[in-house]
Write a protein that holds these residues in place. Structure first.
Motif, PDB file in Angstrom:
ATOM      1  N   LEU A 652     -48.253  -5.353 -48.903  1.00 42.70           N
ATOM      2  CA  LEU A 652     -49.667  -5.627 -48.641  1.00 42.70           C
ATOM      3  C   LEU A 652     -50.022  -7.069 -48.981  1.00 42.70           C
ATOM      4  N   LEU A 653     -49.243  -7.688 -49.874  1.00 41.68           N
ATOM      5  CA  LEU A 653     -49.495  -9.083 -50.233  1.00 41.68           C
ATOM      6  C   LEU A 653     -48.546 -10.041 -49.548  1.00 41.68           C
ATOM      7  N   THR A 654     -47.316  -9.599 -49.311  1.00 42.69           N
ATOM      8  CA  THR A 654     -46.323 -10.484 -48.704  1.00 42.69           C
ATOM      9  C   THR A 654     -46.271 -10.369 -47.191  1.00 42.69           C
ATOM     10  N   GLY A 655     -46.885  -9.330 -46.622  1.00 46.13           N
ATOM     11  CA  GLY A 655     -46.878  -9.153 -45.184  1.00 46.13           C
ATOM     12  C   GLY A 655     -45.695  -8.373 -44.668  1.00 46.13           C
ATOM     13  N   ALA A 656     -44.697  -8.126 -45.500  1.00 42.84           N
ATOM     14  CA  ALA A 656     -43.511  -7.353 -45.102  1.00 42.84           C
ATOM     15  C   ALA A 656     -42.921  -6.727 -46.359  1.00 42.84           C
ATOM     16  N   GLU A 657     -42.048  -5.757 -46.158  1.00 42.76           N
ATOM     17  CA  GLU A 657     -41.392  -5.100 -47.288  1.00 42.76           C
ATOM     18  C   GLU A 657     -40.322  -6.037 -47.830  1.00 42.76           C
ATOM     19  N   PRO A 658     -40.566  -6.682 -48.993  1.00 42.03           N
ATOM     20  CA  PRO A 658     -39.608  -7.685 -49.465  1.00 42.03           C
ATOM     21  C   PRO A 658     -38.454  -7.054 -50.229  1.00 42.03           C
ATOM     22  N   ALA A 659     -37.302  -7.654 -50.075  1.00 49.64           N
ATOM     23  CA  ALA A 659     -36.151  -7.262 -50.897  1.00 49.64           C
ATOM     24  C   ALA A 659     -36.245  -7.996 -52.229  1.00 49.64           C
ATOM     25  N   PRO A 660     -35.927  -7.318 -53.337  1.00 52.70           N
ATOM     26  CA  PRO A 660     -36.027  -7.989 -54.648  1.00 52.70           C
ATOM     27  C   PRO A 660     -35.166  -9.243 -54.699  1.00 52.70           C
ATOM     28  N   ALA A 661     -35.784 -10.342 -55.102  1.00 55.70           N
ATOM     29  CA  ALA A 661     -35.067 -11.600 -55.280  1.00 55.70           C
ATOM     30  C   ALA A 661     -34.586 -11.689 -56.716  1.00 55.70           C
ATOM     31  N   SER A 662     -33.367 -12.142 -56.902  1.00 57.47           N
ATOM     32  CA  SER A 662     -32.782 -12.236 -58.245  1.00 57.47           C
ATOM     33  C   SER A 662     -32.603 -13.703 -58.619  1.00 57.47           C
ATOM     34  N   PRO A 663     -33.539 -14.273 -59.376  1.00 54.64           N
ATOM     35  CA  PRO A 663     -33.402 -15.681 -59.799  1.00 54.64           C
ATOM     36  C   PRO A 663     -32.425 -15.793 -60.964  1.00 54.64           C
ATOM     37  N   TRP A 664     -31.143 -15.805 -60.640  1.00 58.16           N
ATOM     38  CA  TRP A 664     -30.127 -15.760 -61.690  1.00 58.16           C
ATOM     39  C   TRP A 664     -30.206 -16.960 -62.624  1.00 58.16           C
ATOM     40  N   TRP A 665     -30.655 -18.090 -62.105  1.00 57.45           N
ATOM     41  CA  TRP A 665     -30.770 -19.263 -62.983  1.00 57.45           C
ATOM     42  C   TRP A 665     -31.817 -19.019 -64.071  1.00 57.45           C
ATOM     43  N   ALA A 666     -32.928 -18.375 -63.703  1.00 57.25           N
ATOM     44  CA  ALA A 666     -33.963 -18.078 -64.693  1.00 57.25           C
ATOM     45  C   ALA A 666     -33.490 -17.007 -65.671  1.00 57.25           C
ATOM     46  N   LEU A 667     -32.784 -15.986 -65.154  1.00 56.79           N
ATOM     47  CA  LEU A 667     -32.247 -14.960 -66.046  1.00 56.79           C
ATOM     48  C   LEU A 667     -31.227 -15.563 -67.000  1.00 56.79           C
ATOM     49  N   GLY A 668     -30.419 -16.462 -66.494  1.00 53.30           N
ATOM     50  CA  GLY A 668     -29.464 -17.146 -67.368  1.00 53.30           C
ATOM     51  C   GLY A 668     -30.150 -18.009 -68.409  1.00 53.30           C
ATOM     52  N   LEU A 669     -31.282 -18.612 -68.023  1.00 53.11           N
ATOM     53  CA  LEU A 669     -32.019 -19.432 -68.983  1.00 53.11           C
ATOM     54  C   LEU A 669     -32.559 -18.582 -70.128  1.00 53.11           C
ATOM     55  N   VAL A 670     -33.033 -17.382 -69.814  1.00 53.70           N
ATOM     56  CA  VAL A 670     -33.505 -16.476 -70.871  1.00 53.70           C
ATOM     57  C   VAL A 670     -32.368 -16.148 -71.831  1.00 53.70           C
ATOM     58  N   ALA A 671     -31.179 -15.884 -71.276  1.00 52.37           N
ATOM     59  CA  ALA A 671     -30.029 -15.575 -72.132  1.00 52.37           C
ATOM     60  C   ALA A 671     -29.677 -16.757 -73.030  1.00 52.37           C
ATOM     61  N   VAL A 672     -29.705 -17.951 -72.466  1.00 52.57           N
ATOM     62  CA  VAL A 672     -29.378 -19.144 -73.245  1.00 52.57           C
ATOM     63  C   VAL A 672     -30.385 -19.344 -74.373  1.00 52.57           C
ATOM     64  N   VAL A 673     -31.659 -19.084 -74.096  1.00 54.16           N
ATOM     65  CA  VAL A 673     -32.697 -19.263 -75.114  1.00 54.16           C
ATOM     66  C   VAL A 673     -32.459 -18.327 -76.297  1.00 54.16           C
ATOM     67  N   PHE A 674     -32.116 -17.076 -76.031  1.00 51.50           N
ATOM     68  CA  PHE A 674     -31.894 -16.135 -77.126  1.00 51.50           C
ATOM     69  C   PHE A 674     -30.636 -16.490 -77.914  1.00 51.50           C
ATOM     70  N   LEU A 675     -29.596 -16.881 -77.222  1.00 52.37           N
ATOM     71  CA  LEU A 675     -28.385 -17.291 -77.938  1.00 52.37           C
ATOM     72  C   LEU A 675     -28.625 -18.554 -78.754  1.00 52.37           C
ATOM     73  N   ALA A 676     -29.404 -19.484 -78.181  1.00 52.43           N
ATOM     74  CA  ALA A 676     -29.734 -20.701 -78.926  1.00 52.43           C
ATOM     75  C   ALA A 676     -30.584 -20.383 -80.142  1.00 52.43           C
ATOM     76  N   ALA A 677     -31.419 -19.353 -80.032  1.00 47.67           N
ATOM     77  CA  ALA A 677     -32.247 -18.974 -81.180  1.00 47.67           C
ATOM     78  C   ALA A 677     -31.377 -18.541 -82.353  1.00 47.67           C
ATOM     79  N   VAL A 678     -30.306 -17.803 -82.076  1.00 48.94           N
ATOM     80  CA  VAL A 678     -29.388 -17.414 -83.153  1.00 48.94           C
ATOM     81  C   VAL A 678     -28.736 -18.655 -83.756  1.00 48.94           C
ATOM     82  N   ALA A 679     -28.354 -19.595 -82.886  1.00 52.56           N
ATOM     83  CA  ALA A 679     -27.738 -20.830 -83.382  1.00 52.56           C
ATOM     84  C   ALA A 679     -28.693 -21.637 -84.243  1.00 52.56           C
ATOM     85  N   VAL A 680     -29.996 -21.464 -84.055  1.00 49.61           N
ATOM     86  CA  VAL A 680     -30.984 -22.162 -84.886  1.00 49.61           C
ATOM     87  C   VAL A 680     -31.278 -21.372 -86.159  1.00 49.61           C
TER      88      VAL A 680
END
Length: 703
Positions: A652-680
């Motif tokens: 209803l907002l995109t005009g078509a039935e969208p397939a889920p997009a997987s922003p792996w770079w952003a997901l990887g960034l979240v993982a890096v942030v949590f691992l970096a938090a342990v390192a801090v």
């Protein structure tokens, strides 16, 4: 019975000693309350803008037609009706009264028009057409005659014309642009004929200039002001002549009985159309269309035509979907915030356990202890909530209370509940049974209670997912909670598996010659028994991944509408807030286990463990839950997106039935942030630990 008063020095002393955790809990309440209080009003304002934009783009004029009264005269003739313009005014007033006050308030003043069939200009140019038109509204539209004058009657007021008589003359006025294009001056005749070749006798009475070319009345018939290309087909140009109140009766006689079309047009006023009035306006429009007379009826019944109900229906579907999708994101924030507040309450109780036990042993009753803790948490939570709502009022057009109770109630009740439970356990006389089977029964009872709780979570998550599939996204709070509850239920699996894995690794390492790995695995096995910190980490990472996927999917489809862009901003805010809450949960979990970890590492230091090796042992304790979260969280988020996106009505907002997009770079960034938090966290905790003497830590551990 006298109600015991709180011991104010104890209340103030506890608050000062634990100012850090209390402040963190207050920040969580304020931030989540800010989001929960500001998002619904912002969405309402966005919905208002979406309604106005849809009406402005698609028009949706409300038009009503009615057949003119017969003008039959005696002896088979037609009689000129001099008050025909007044009949048009009455028709306009009757149509306005039919609207009702609610719909009438959402529309601009009506404009009445009487138009003739499209005629051909027979001067050798087959691509030019002409139309006679009368336009009237309250007070206008006004024109200035720069040549000639307004059209006048061409016969007596009550003249009669027999059927089959020669063409009846009628006068019209031309705009400057039309007169220049046709090269006509006042007094000239326009060569016109209808589709059957019947000649029409039309004379130019004068040339006019509109006093306000932006008058809404001219929008209905733009050819009155200037030639309109393509109005009657490719390559054609339409002109129009303006009829006056005096010449309108002549135009009636110049055409057949039903050839003139009488119409009243109501244009929606976007400034008055808001999301709140859409249901009532749409219902009234549907009722008008349902009561409309048949198009073939020969009486004077009103025949309503409009696309406004369809426009409002489409935008209503989009707005309702956007509200429901926003509620999904808000629930994810609330679930993680509640888990973090529970973890903060658990940390407070762990720090206060000796003081609470001592107070209970000195004879303080549980209601008094609970009352003091409740007073502290209530003041803190209410002040933080007030600050959050105040900030929400500053950044949003209003404040909503609908989504704030879960966070405020958790902040108020969790600390006192945990504290009373700890104080009660400190003085209960239940002894550890000497019988092995009795001890096994006690352990099994604890396991059954945990299994029952987990089964309840799984049942509620399954019910929410089924409700989402059956009812869709607009089915209420339960379907909107499906992603968050499923993430929480999915986090129970690693919470069960991690203790088994750490114990298995510890057993294997006990046979090795690597003492640091053994110490780290031993500490990890102890820490993995605490369920709440792992739930916070896995759930926050999973829902942050879900929000990132949601934002990428909506952004890839479209972000042009006000609705889509507003939802996209909320998705990105959620994608930032959820990891921040997860990092806060990591800090709270680390702080909760710090005393026991410091005691172990300090004892190892007395046996020759170096500071660098102590940091490796601490990292071995803290890393396993973080690694599980950064690996399993994104995978769980992707799974939830594939399970739920089909029921979120994103089309209803995109005009078509969208397939889920997987922003792996952003997901990887979240993982890096949590691992970096342990390192801090590890070196910071090591620096804090070195400031304390060995004797202090050992005495604190012994006590």
């Amino acid at each position: 019975m006298r109600i015991p008063a709180p011991h104010w020095p104890s209340v103030a002393g506890r608050a000062r000693a634990d100012a850090g955790p209390l402040l963190l809990a207050a920040v969580v309440v304020a931030v989540v309350t800010l989001l929960a209080g500001a998002v619904p009003p912002l969405l309402s304002a966005t919905a208002d803008a979406a309604v106005r934009d849809a009406v402005r783009r698609t028009g949706g004029d409300l038009q009503v037609h009615s057949r003119m009264e017969d003008d039959d005269g005696p002896g088979g003739s037609r009689v000129r009706h001099p008050r025909l313009a007044e009949d048009v005014d009455d028709f306009r007033a009757r149509a306005t009264d039919e609207l009702g006050p609610g719909l009438r308030a959402a529309l601009r003043p009506p404009v009445a028009t009487v138009t003739s069939p499209t005629l051909k200009i027979t001067d050798g140019s087959v691509l030019r057409t002409f139309q006679l038109a009368y336009v009237a509204r309250d007070g206008g539209p006004d024109v200035t005659w720069i040549a000639g004058g307004p059209p006048r009657p061409t016969a007596s007021e009550t003249a009669a014309v027999p059927y089959g008589a020669p063409p009846w003359p009628v006068q019209v006025g031309l705009s400057e642009a039309d007169a220049a294009a046709l090269r006509l001056r006042p007094g000239a005749h326009i060569p016109l004929a209808d589709d059957q070749g019947n000649v029409k006798k039309v004379q130019v009475s004068g040339v006019f200039r509109p006093r306000d070319s932006a008058d809404p009345a001219w929008r209905l018939l733009p050819s009155l002001l200037s030639p309109v290309a393509g109005a009657d087909g490719t390559g054609s140009t339409r002109f129009a002549g303006l009829l006056s109140r005096e010449s309108l009766p002549d135009a009636r006689l110049a055409f057949g009985l039903d050839e003139l079309r009488r119409t009243v047009s109501f244009t929606p006023d976007p400034a008055r159309l808001t999301w709140d009035v859409v249901p009532s306006v749409a219902a009234k429009v549907v009722a008008l269309k349902a009561s409309s007379g048949s198009s073939g009826a020969r009486d004077g019944s009103l025949k309503w035509e409009t696309r406004l109900d369809g426009v409002l229906r489409n935008v209503s579907s989009q707005v309702e979907a956007a509200f429901a999708q926003a509620s999904v994101l808000l629930v994810t924030l609330l679930v993680v915030a509640v888990l973090v507040l529970l973890l903060a309450a658990d940390l407070l109780v762990r720090r206060r356990a000796p003081a609470l036990a001592a107070a209970r042993q000195r004879g303080m009753s549980l209601p008094v202890i609970g009352g003091e803790l409740l007073l502290e948490s209530a003041v803190l939570a209410l002040l933080a909530a007030a600050a959050g709502l105040g900030l929400a009022r500053a950044v949003a057009p209003g404040v909503s209370w609908d989504w704030t109770p879960p966070v405020v109630v958790t902040a108020v009740a969790a600390g006192p509940a945990f504290g009373m439970l700890t104080a009660a356990r400190a003085t209960r006389d239940r002894r550890v049974p000497a019988n092995r089977s009795a001890r096994r029964w006690a352990r099994d009872t604890v396991r059954l209670r945990r299994a029952a709780l987990e089964t309840g979570v799984l049942a509620v998550a399954s019910g929410a997912l089924v409700a989402l599939y059956q009812r869709g996204i607009g089915g209420g709070v339960l379907p909107a909670s499906a992603p968050a509850l499923c993430a929480l239920a999915g986090a129970l699996l690693p919470a069960r598996a991690l203790p088994l894995a750490t114990r298995f690794v510890l057993k294997r390492l006990l046979r090795s010659s690597r003492p640091l790995a053994v110490f780290g695995a031993a500490r990890a096995a102890v820490a993995s028994a605490r369920v709440l910190p792992l739930l916070v980490l896995v759930t926050s990472v999973a829902l942050a991944s879900y929000a990132l996927i949601f934002g990428a999917t909506v952004g890839r489809g479209t972000a042009d509408g006000p609705l889509a862009s507003g939802l996209l901003r909320l998705a990105w805010v959620s994608a930032v807030t959820l990891p921040a809450l997860g990092l806060l949960g990591l800090a709270l979990g680390t702080a909760a286990g710090a005393p026991e970890r410091w005691q172990t590492l300090t004892r190892l230091r007395t046996l020759g463990l170096r500071p660098r090796e102590a940091r490796w042992v601490a990292a071995g304790e803290l890393l396993p839950p973080v690694v599980v979260a950064v690996v399993g969280g994104p995978l769980l988020g992707v799974l939830l997106a594939r399970l739920t996106f089909g029921s979120l009505a994103l089309r209803l907002l995109t005009g078509a039935e969208p397939a889920p997009a997987s922003p792996w770079w952003a997901l990887g960034l979240v993982a890096v942030v949590f691992l970096a938090a342990v390192a801090v966290v590890v070196p910071v905790e090591s620096a804090l630990r070195r400031r304390r003497r060995l004797s202090e830590v050992l005495r604190a551990g012994d006590s």
